[in-house]
Design a protein around this motif. Structure first.
Motif, PDB file in Angstrom:
ATOM      1  N   GLN A  38       0.705  -1.003  -0.058  1.00  0.00           N
ATOM      2  CA  GLN A  38      -0.001   0.028  -0.064  1.00  0.00           C
ATOM      3  C   GLN A  38       0.830   1.216   0.156  1.00  0.00           C
ATOM      4  O   GLN A  38       1.540   1.519   0.822  1.00  0.00           O
ATOM      5  CB  GLN A  38      -0.912   0.053   1.110  1.00  0.00           C
ATOM      6  CG  GLN A  38      -1.913   1.055   1.225  1.00  0.00           C
ATOM      7  CD  GLN A  38      -2.891   0.995   2.289  1.00  0.00           C
ATOM      8  OE1 GLN A  38      -2.959   0.284   3.250  1.00  0.00           O
ATOM      9  NE2 GLN A  38      -4.136   1.462   2.018  1.00  0.00           N
ATOM     10  N   LYS A  42      -3.021   5.646  -1.637  1.00  0.00           N
ATOM     11  CA  LYS A  42      -3.578   4.411  -2.446  1.00  0.00           C
ATOM     12  C   LYS A  42      -4.156   3.494  -1.965  1.00  0.00           C
ATOM     13  O   LYS A  42      -3.830   3.261  -0.704  1.00  0.00           O
ATOM     14  CB  LYS A  42      -2.461   4.033  -3.656  1.00  0.00           C
ATOM     15  CG  LYS A  42      -1.997   5.277  -4.351  1.00  0.00           C
ATOM     16  CD  LYS A  42      -0.876   4.572  -5.522  1.00  0.00           C
ATOM     17  CE  LYS A  42      -0.547   5.559  -6.265  1.00  0.00           C
ATOM     18  NZ  LYS A  42       0.364   4.910  -7.667  1.00  0.00           N
ATOM     19  N   GLU A  43      -4.881   2.525  -2.594  1.00  0.00           N
ATOM     20  CA  GLU A  43      -5.467   1.369  -1.826  1.00  0.00           C
ATOM     21  C   GLU A  43      -4.460   0.163  -1.958  1.00  0.00           C
ATOM     22  O   GLU A  43      -3.358   0.197  -2.730  1.00  0.00           O
ATOM     23  CB  GLU A  43      -6.771   0.826  -2.668  1.00  0.00           C
ATOM     24  CG  GLU A  43      -7.918   1.795  -2.398  1.00  0.00           C
ATOM     25  CD  GLU A  43      -9.088   1.167  -3.080  1.00  0.00           C
ATOM     26  OE1 GLU A  43     -10.178   1.976  -3.079  1.00  0.00           O
ATOM     27  OE2 GLU A  43      -8.995   0.226  -3.747  1.00  0.00           O
ATOM     28  N   ARG A  44      -4.509  -0.636  -1.060  1.00  0.00           N
ATOM     29  CA  ARG A  44      -3.568  -1.889  -0.806  1.00  0.00           C
ATOM     30  C   ARG A  44      -3.680  -2.680  -2.100  1.00  0.00           C
ATOM     31  O   ARG A  44      -4.932  -2.927  -2.559  1.00  0.00           O
ATOM     32  CB  ARG A  44      -3.782  -2.889   0.220  1.00  0.00           C
ATOM     33  CG  ARG A  44      -3.152  -3.778   0.519  1.00  0.00           C
ATOM     34  CD  ARG A  44      -3.167  -4.435   2.129  1.00  0.00           C
ATOM     35  NE  ARG A  44      -4.306  -4.712   2.265  1.00  0.00           N
ATOM     36  CZ  ARG A  44      -4.628  -4.853   3.699  1.00  0.00           C
ATOM     37  NH1 ARG A  44      -3.522  -4.675   4.803  1.00  0.00           N
ATOM     38  NH2 ARG A  44      -5.700  -5.324   4.120  1.00  0.00           N
ATOM     39  N   GLU A  45      -2.779  -2.992  -2.800  1.00  0.00           N
ATOM     40  CA  GLU A  45      -2.885  -3.933  -3.953  1.00  0.00           C
ATOM     41  C   GLU A  45      -1.852  -5.353  -3.743  1.00  0.00           C
ATOM     42  O   GLU A  45      -1.068  -5.549  -3.132  1.00  0.00           O
ATOM     43  CB  GLU A  45      -2.156  -3.098  -5.304  1.00  0.00           C
ATOM     44  CG  GLU A  45      -0.750  -2.865  -5.149  1.00  0.00           C
ATOM     45  CD  GLU A  45      -0.365  -2.026  -6.442  1.00  0.00           C
ATOM     46  OE1 GLU A  45      -1.083  -1.891  -7.276  1.00  0.00           O
ATOM     47  OE2 GLU A  45       0.921  -1.831  -6.396  1.00  0.00           O
ATOM     48  N   ALA A  91       6.330   1.475  -0.926  1.00  0.00           N
ATOM     49  CA  ALA A  91       5.003   1.304  -0.122  1.00  0.00           C
ATOM     50  C   ALA A  91       5.266   0.695   1.230  1.00  0.00           C
ATOM     51  O   ALA A  91       6.534   0.088   1.347  1.00  0.00           O
ATOM     52  CB  ALA A  91       4.156   0.532  -1.098  1.00  0.00           C
TER      53      ALA A  91
END
Length: 117
Positions: A38, A42-45, A91
């Motif tokens: 993450q 931003k969103e966790r990916e 991240a």
């Protein structure tokens, strides 16, 4: 299941880093593992995943060819070898355990990876 991620740090672009995630509390070889990340704002990916045996691996397109996920069931540990780091790889990285069929049930605390431009 308890997960402890480690190995994050500051690495120049183009450099390498290996993350580790030590698991405890349940037979490690009985569940799949994954890495997620993450970035700020931003969103966790999803980053990568590995099957219980380690035979099958999956990668996000953004890291394919640069990152390698592996596991050592004797050491209850999953790894993420990251080569050719880019600024966009910056991240917090999380490891996760897929114990049930519904998804990733357990998460580690996260480890920061920073690769400045």
């Amino acid at each position: 299941v308890q997960l402890q991620a480690s190995g994050g740090g500051l690495v120049q672009a183009g450099g390498s880093l290996t993350l580790s995630c030590a698991a405890s509390g349940r037979t490690f070889s009985s569940y799949a593992m994954g890495w997620f990340r993450q970035a700020p704002g931003k969103e966790r990916e999803f980053v990568a995943a590995i099957s219980r045996s380690g035979y099958t691996t999956y990668y996000a397109d953004s890291v394919k060819g640069r990152f390698t996920i592996s596991r050592d069931n004797a050491k209850n540990t999953v790894y993420l070898q990251m080569n050719g780091l880019k600024p966009e790889d910056t991240a917090v990285y999380y490891c996760a355990a897929k114990v049930s069929s519904s998804g990733y049930d357990y998460w580690g605390q996260g480890t920061q990876v920073t690769s400045p431009a």
